[in-house]
Design a protein around this motif. Structure first.
Motif: not given
Length: 439
Positions: A59-65, A280-292, A294-297
């Motif tokens: 949760a901490e890492g995901i929240a930081a992302a 749905d047009l696209h998957t939520p942008t904020v979730n995608q960017l946060a996951a990316a 997280y993978l980077a950090d």
């Protein structure tokens, strides 16, 4: 111009609205969701849901992302985005997929709102009402829902602890002329079994020989406790141009992100993108960017190893207690990873009929019958071992034994029997043995 008011007429009963589409009446709901609604009380030890343990979320890492993305890219994170998915996430997913044996570029991937959406998109892009789909027996419930909702005819391929029977698959492909074969080859839901390398090669060859799409769903593959990884079907040369590989962050990061993806040949991937635009047009942008981010950090692989260790301990706790809880003659799988194991009680037991009594003992499972596309095996059940800690698992199994005895009038087991091999039997003793008796 004078408008003449219509003459008053007696009030009539209103006509009913038009009926729902036929597919909504035939597909049915999810038995797992229904059970979870009944067993939501906190005192229930729930072996029914396929729920990762929230205590193991980073949760901490995901929240930081999320904080980083919203601080640095607020306009982009909260804006509409392309249907195919955010470039950073697709690039990171392509790198992870390539590292696991299937060379992949970012443009080979479509980001979906969970891998469940990927199944719906594939059903929309591939299936006409009346088309035939082959599935494993038993099969992941939500896949059965998706295919039936599309109007497909679903046919089960018989198999054993190593996966679908190759000859049965080949015969059904020739006889039924299916559009696709759906499989969860690694730590399957519901059985926990892993398809052998030989069976995977046979699936690839059958698809190449007869013209067949393979949908290879891999939500659990990274959660390995022991044994050696088996290559994806998508890595076999015969299947490269006809395999759709599905992935998800739900089991390795967090299901609430609703992030999945599919890797597919370009024409099918483009068709799925069109279907997604309509959905749905696209998957939520904020979730995608946060996951990316997280993978980077963060080191997702290290996190997955920690989760897998914990889940392995919980599998062992369940295996250690099953023999005492279950009636004589029961058998069960011994998965090398994932989240589930599959139990077969003696043939006289009906796990759907027994469930209400068992729930009264504050424990729950999923009856096995709904997982079958064809004739159900009513003596089976699925148990999820990852949501509770080992002490709760032991208590849950004690309650399960009490509930089964109360419902079925069975005497307690005379001695503990430990689980071994793909299936366990009364004559087997060593919980860590890799072999199993043939009783």
């Amino acid at each position: 111009m004078t408008v003449t008011e219509p003459a008053s007429v007696p009030a009539a009963s209103p006509a009913p609205p038009p009926p729902l589409a036929a597919r909504t009446r035939s597909a049915g709901g999810s038995p797992v969701r229904d059970i979870l609604a009944v067993t939501a009380r906190p005192e229930v030890v729930n072996f029914a849901g396929g729920l990762p343990d929230p205590e193991l979320f980073d949760a901490e890492g995901i929240a930081a992302a999320y904080r980083a993305v919203l601080a640095e890219l607020p306009g982009r994170a909260l804006q509409y985005a392309t249907t195919e998915g955010e470039p950073e996430l697709r690039a990171a997913l392509a790198e992870r997929t390539s590292a696991r044996g299937v060379a992949t570029e970012a443009d080979d991937l479509l980001v979906t709102t969970g891998s469940q959406q990927a199944l719906s998109l594939l059903a929309t892009a591939l299936l006409e009402p009346g088309d035939t789909v082959l599935v494993e027996d038993p099969c992941y419930l939500a896949a059965l829902q998706s295919f039936r909702f599309a109007g497909a005819r679903v046919v089960a391929v018989p198999g054993d602890e190593r996966g679908p029977d190759p000859q049965a698959l080949a015969d059904l492909v020739v006889r039924e002329r299916p559009k696709l074969f759906y499989t969860v080859p690694t730590f399957q839901n519901p059985t926990g079994r892993t398809m052998s390398a030989g069976r995977r090669a046979a699936v690839a060859e059958a698809a190449a020989r007869h013209g067949l799409w393979i949908v290879e769903d891999d939500p659990y593959g990274e959660l390995r406790f022991e044994g050696e990884r088996v290559p994806w079907i998508a890595s076999y040369e015969a299947a490269r141009d006809r395999t759709v590989l599905l992935g998800s962050f739900s089991k390795v990061m967090a299901p609430g992100l609703r992030l999945g993806w599919l890797r597919a040949p370009a024409p099918l991937r483009r068709a799925c993108a069109v279907a997604k635009q309509a959905a749905d047009l696209h998957t939520p942008t904020v979730n995608q960017l946060a996951a990316a981010r997280y993978l980077a950090d963060r080191d997702l692989d290290a996190h997955v190893r920690r989760v897998a260790r914990a889940y392995g301990e919980r599998r062992d706790a369940m295996l250690a207690g099953l023999a005492e809880a279950l009636p004589a003659g029961s058998r069960w799988t011994r998965p090398e990873g994932g989240m589930f194991l599959w139990v077969r009680l003696p043939a006289s037991y009906d796990t759907s009929a027994l469930l209400p009594e068992v729930v009264r003992h504050d424990v729950a499972y999923v009856p096995g019958a709904p997982f079958h596309a064809g004739e159900p095996d009513r003596s089976t059940m699925r148990l999820c071992f990852v949501t509770q800690r080992p002490d709760a698992i032991a208590e849950g199994l004690r309650r399960l034994g009490e509930g089964l005895r109360a419902a079925g009038g069975q005497a307690p087991r005379p001695r503990p029997v430990r689980a071994t091999g793909p299936y366990s039997h009364q004559k087997c003793h060593d919980v860590r043995s890799r072999t199993c008796c043939s009783a």
